[in-house]
Design a protein around this motif. Structure first.
Motif, PDB file in Angstrom:
ATOM      1  N   UNK A 149      40.949  34.142  51.822  1.00  0.00           N
ATOM      2  CA  UNK A 149      41.617  33.798  49.992  1.00  0.00           C
ATOM      3  C   UNK A 149      40.617  32.164  49.577  1.00  0.00           C
ATOM      4  N   UNK A 150      40.934  31.203  50.330  1.00  0.00           N
ATOM      5  CA  UNK A 150      40.355  30.199  49.388  1.00  0.00           C
ATOM      6  C   UNK A 150      39.074  30.639  49.614  1.00  0.00           C
ATOM      7  N   UNK A 151      37.993  31.019  50.288  1.00  0.00           N
ATOM      8  CA  UNK A 151      36.559  31.568  49.705  1.00  0.00           C
ATOM      9  C   UNK A 151      36.913  32.467  48.510  1.00  0.00           C
ATOM     10  N   UNK A 152      37.689  33.367  48.202  1.00  0.00           N
ATOM     11  CA  UNK A 152      37.921  34.312  47.142  1.00  0.00           C
ATOM     12  C   UNK A 152      38.412  33.436  46.027  1.00  0.00           C
ATOM     13  N   UNK A 153      39.082  32.561  46.323  1.00  0.00           N
ATOM     14  CA  UNK A 153      39.995  32.179  44.887  1.00  0.00           C
ATOM     15  C   UNK A 153      38.298  31.100  44.283  1.00  0.00           C
ATOM     16  N   UNK A 154      37.582  30.579  44.986  1.00  0.00           N
ATOM     17  CA  UNK A 154      36.806  29.629  44.860  1.00  0.00           C
ATOM     18  C   UNK A 154      35.467  30.693  44.583  1.00  0.00           C
ATOM     19  N   UNK A 155      35.489  31.571  44.811  1.00  0.00           N
ATOM     20  CA  UNK A 155      34.624  32.191  44.019  1.00  0.00           C
ATOM     21  C   UNK A 155      35.160  33.297  42.319  1.00  0.00           C
ATOM     22  N   UNK A 156      36.309  33.161  41.978  1.00  0.00           N
ATOM     23  CA  UNK A 156      37.040  33.165  40.736  1.00  0.00           C
ATOM     24  C   UNK A 156      37.090  31.713  40.332  1.00  0.00           C
ATOM     25  N   UNK A 157      36.647  31.004  40.681  1.00  0.00           N
ATOM     26  CA  UNK A 157      37.189  29.584  40.107  1.00  0.00           C
ATOM     27  C   UNK A 157      36.540  29.765  38.678  1.00  0.00           C
ATOM     28  N   UNK A 158      37.594  28.829  38.648  1.00  0.00           N
ATOM     29  CA  UNK A 158      37.193  29.101  36.534  1.00  0.00           C
ATOM     30  C   UNK A 158      37.857  29.787  36.123  1.00  0.00           C
ATOM     31  N   UNK A 159      38.138  30.766  36.394  1.00  0.00           N
ATOM     32  CA  UNK A 159      39.131  32.144  36.065  1.00  0.00           C
ATOM     33  C   UNK A 159      41.142  31.022  36.237  1.00  0.00           C
ATOM     34  N   UNK A 160      40.723  31.544  37.979  1.00  0.00           N
ATOM     35  CA  UNK A 160      42.188  31.342  38.789  1.00  0.00           C
ATOM     36  C   UNK A 160      42.673  30.433  37.953  1.00  0.00           C
TER      37      UNK A 160
END
Length: 236
Positions: free
Chosen positions: A216-227
């Motif tokens: 989850x942490x890795x996924x959220x980092x990849x969509x950082x700025x959107x989340x």
């Protein structure tokens, strides 16, 4: 029933010699199982010549022996890191875990086995290779080899079964979640599209796959700025 009781009463003395026979049979069965395990391990080593071999008995100069052990430790550490890298390729990739859901399913004995083997190998990893004894090196080598074997067995099974354990509707949800994750990490998508895709993917996976915290942490980092940043908890 009476005949059985009568036989037992008349031949009770057979219990003693038979117990010895059963004990010998049990030991033979256990020894045979250990030999089968050793043969499997040797076959695995033959197929994987890069694996570290059994430690040599220390001879000669103690300083030279310590240097040799240190080299062996670093070799086993590299093997340990390689298995960790293979596992991280799943743990840090939500799309890959959706494709092979068994890799995070703790209801699966093979998954539990490799996660347990990983914990044991991590626990035995020396902090300072220079001070490792022969016994510690042997234990660490064995733990890392077991981790490697357990991971390969689990990965092979996960790739074989894929999502076959899910119903048709559940597989459709997994496929939808897989596509949404692809959109969520796509730099070409807008922030709103990525944010919506991420949230929808989490809803589709709810009740099907429990993603590890690291995933989850890795996924959220990849969509950082959107989340966006998570709100800080308000003081009570």
């Amino acid at each position: 029933m009476n005949e059985i009781l009568s036989f037992a009463g008349n031949y009770w003395w057979l219990v003693f010699p038979l117990s010895g026979v059963f004990a010998v049979w049990g030991k033979s069965w256990s020894a045979a199982g250990e030999r089968r395990h050793q043969r499997r391990m040797e076959l695995y080593r033959l197929k994987n010549p890069a694996l570290p071999q059994a430690p040599q008995q220390p001879t000669g100069d103690p300083a030279q022996n310590r240097a040799s052990r240190e080299r062996d430790v670093r070799h086993v550490e590299r093997m340990h890191d390689e298995v960790d890298r293979k596992w991280l390729s799943y743990e840090l990739d939500a799309a890959k875990l959706i494709d092979y859901p068994m890799m995070t399913d703790v209801r699966e004995p093979l998954t539990v086995a490799f996660l347990r083997a990983k914990r044991e190998a991590d626990a035995l990893r020396p902090q300072e290779p220079a001070g490792v004894s022969s016994e510690e090196l042997a234990a660490y080598r064995s733990a890392v080899t077991s981790f490697d074997v357990a991971f390969q067995v689990a990965e092979t099974e996960a790739r074989r079964v894929r999502a076959s354990g899910f119903t048709t509707d559940e597989r459709l949800r997994l496929d939808t979640a897989r596509k949404l994750v692809t959109v969520a990490v796509d730099d070409a998508a807008t922030a709103a599209e990525r944010q919506t895709a991420y949230r929808r993917a989490r809803r589709e996976l709810d009740g099907l796959i429990v993603l590890p915290d690291a995933t989850i942490t890795s996924l959220e980092k990849k969509v950082a700025g959107a989340i966006g940043a998570r709100p800080e908890p308000s003081p009570s």
